[in-house]
Scaffold this active site. Structure first.
Site, short mmCIF file in Angstrom:
data_model
loop_
_atom_site.label_atom_id
_atom_site.label_comp_id
_atom_site.label_asym_id
_atom_site.label_seq_id
_atom_site.Cartn_x
_atom_site.Cartn_y
_atom_site.Cartn_z
N ASP A 80 0.85 -1.20 0.00
CA ASP A 80 0.00 0.00 0.00
C ASP A 80 0.88 1.24 0.00
O ASP A 80 1.91 1.28 0.70
CB ASP A 80 -0.87 0.04 1.27
CG ASP A 80 -2.29 -0.45 1.00
OD1 ASP A 80 -2.49 -1.13 -0.03
OD2 ASP A 80 -3.17 -0.16 1.82
N ASP B 184 -4.37 2.39 -4.67
CA ASP B 184 -2.94 2.36 -4.35
C ASP B 184 -2.52 1.00 -3.80
O ASP B 184 -1.47 0.89 -3.17
CB ASP B 184 -2.63 3.45 -3.31
CG ASP B 184 -3.37 3.21 -1.99
OD1 ASP B 184 -4.55 2.81 -2.04
OD2 ASP B 184 -2.77 3.39 -0.92
#
Length: 516
Positions: free
Chosen positions: A394, A437
């Site tokens: 992430d 993301d």
């Protein structure tokens, strides 16, 4: 340390080339023995290209010896190696060589499908590619094995006309084409198309003659083809003298292929002179040197023709009539094979289109990595894939990057991260973008190694000068790593990696969290 010249096929290129030269000379057993030694040396020294070249020579020797199952296994090894190294010309050549082997094994449908694949790969190669000629040559031989003589001849002719070949390549290409034309002419003659056969014989004679009158006068194949070209174009006495003088030296020298051609030429010449027992002896000798049934067809026809002349009567006439009918039937099957190849090419194009559609459907448009669909597919296969590790990634505070610096900046961050992930993957690893993301890596390694890979990725991103992208921009990553254990499903693996990812975030982000 001794200096070694850098060569495109490795430092032991000359040794591997000797394997090919022995196959060209018909010394196939010697070629196999040398291939064993070259592959062993190349394996010890890590000279993969040299090993690949020797493996190619091994396949040709096995095909010539009629050891088709071994040749097929060797061809599949070559194909996988070329695909792994991204050598498209080598892939086309391997596909064509496999096609030839399958066709000679009687597996026509499979062989034509591989030939269609080879043609498709070749169509996408730049014509100036140095491997293009070799692939064309293999396609020509595969087409000849299927008796698709038009494709065989056009491929061989294009290789000679379109490229600036060195003398050795040129003589090899012209002799290959001449042999195909002679075989084509003999088959035409057997089905009564005598005038058309004469044109093939004349063209073959024109290709061979310059080489036997020049520096290749001692080349066994050139001389054997010259004898066959002479007898099929009417110079019976010249063919008989040349073939009679060649046969013993060819046989004792281990040139079985060339000896077979010389026996055929001598047999035809003796038949013209009325020496039927002598002609029969030569045709039988030629047939004995043919390891494949498809290669014996011409000799069997000549023997039946002799029997009808030597013992005239109803039985002999009936035998010759049956052989001629079989020859006509086999010739008519060629048209079916041409249709089969066209259908195979259409199937190959459809398969390629489906593959492209599948890849596009499983690819993330922004980063070029796999997408959620590909992730789910791999996750479903986790239970069957054996040991492996899932690494979840992430981008920390990605919403803040989008809000403060723009979505364009955020997209650039994602693209650069994708490039870093791809750079840290081995061939068996799979990088994907889950969405937003969130990224994932399927890694074929143990947990400790995967954690080190994650740490390197994190360090690369942290060390990047993001001020070049946007002033004040800072990018860090949080990662969770989990290794698959016995009995674990794909969903179990994902849940464990996800828990570790959130542990990394709770611990302050910008870190890798992994546990056994």
């Amino acid at each position: 340390m001794l200096p070694v010249a850098v060569r495109p096929y490795g430092p032991f290129h000359e040794l591997a080339l000797q394997v090919h030269e022995l196959t060209v000379q018909g010394r196939n057993s010697q070629a196999l023995a040398l291939a064993d030694r070259v592959e062993a040396i190349a394996g010890l020294l890590g000279a993969e290209r040299t090993a690949g070249m020797a493996l190619q020579g091994r396949m040709y020797a096995l095909i010539s010896l009629g050891r088709l199952q071994e040749a097929l296994a060797t061809g599949e090894r070559l194909l996988q190696w070329h695909r792994a190294t991204g050598v498209r010309g080598g892939e086309a050549r391997a596909l064509a060589d496999i096609a030839e082997t399958l066709i000679k094994s009687g597996r026509l449908d499979e062989g034509l499908h591989r030939l269609a694949n080879a043609l498709r790969v070749l169509d996408r190669l730049p014509v100036g590619n140095p491997r293009y000629i070799a692939a064309l040559s293999s396609i020509s031989e595969a087409a000849r094995a299927a008796e698709l003589y038009e494709l065989a001849d056009s491929s061989a002719a294009y290789a000679m006309e379109a490229f600036d070949l060195d003398p050795a390549q040129h003589v090899s290409a012209e002799l290959q084409r001449a042999e195909q034309l002679l075989e084509w002419g003999l088959r035409l003659e057997h089905v009564g198309l005598v005038e058309e056969a004469g044109g093939k014989f004349a063209k073959a004679a024109g290709l061979v003659r310059p080489w036997v009158e020049a520096e290749f006068a001692d080349a066994p194949l050139a001389n054997a083809l010259h004898a066959l070209a002479l007898v099929t174009t009417g110079d019976v006495d010249g063919a008989r003298r040349l073939a009679a003088g060649l046969i013993m030296s060819l046989r004792t020298g281990g040139h079985e292929h060339e000896a077979r051609l010389a026996h055929l030429a001598h047999g035809i010449a003796l038949r013209h002179h009325g020496d039927l027992p002598g002609a029969r002896r030569e045709f039988l000798a030629a047939a004995e040197l043919a390891p494949l049934s498809s290669q014996r067809l011409i000799f069997q026809y000549e023997l039946a023709r002799l029997a009808a002349v030597a013992q005239p009567g109803e039985a002999a006439t009936a035998l010759l009539g049956a052989v001629q009918a079989q020859a006509r039937h086999l010739w008519q099957l060629r048209q079916e094979r041409r249709t089969m190849l066209q259908q195979a090419r259409r199937r190959v194009e459809l398969e390629a289109a489906r593959e492209r559609a599948d890849r596009a459907a499983a690819q993330d448009a922004l980063t070029g990595l796999g997408n959620r669909r590909q992730f789910d597919r791999h996750l479903d296969l986790v239970a069957e894939a054996g040991p492996g590790v899932l690494l979840l990634v992430d981008v920390d505070h990605f919403k803040h990057i989008n809000d403060r610096y723009s979505h364009g900046t955020g997209d650039r961050v994602l693209r650069e991260l994708a490039a870093v992930l791809r750079a840290h993957c081995r061939p068996d690893d799979v990088p994907v973008r889950l969405g937003g993301d969130e990224f994932a890596l399927f890694l074929r390694c143990d947990l400790a190694t995967a954690a080190r890979v994650g740490a390197r990725i994190r360090d690369v991103i942290a060390a990047r000068d993001w001020n070049e992208v946007a002033l004040g921009l800072r990018v860090t990553l949080s990662m969770g790593v989990a290794a698959r254990t016995a009995g674990m499903t794909g969903r179990d693996l994902y849940d464990l990696a996800d828990r570790h990812l959130y542990a990394a975030k709770r611990a302050g982000r910008d870190r890798v969290a992994a546990a056994a």
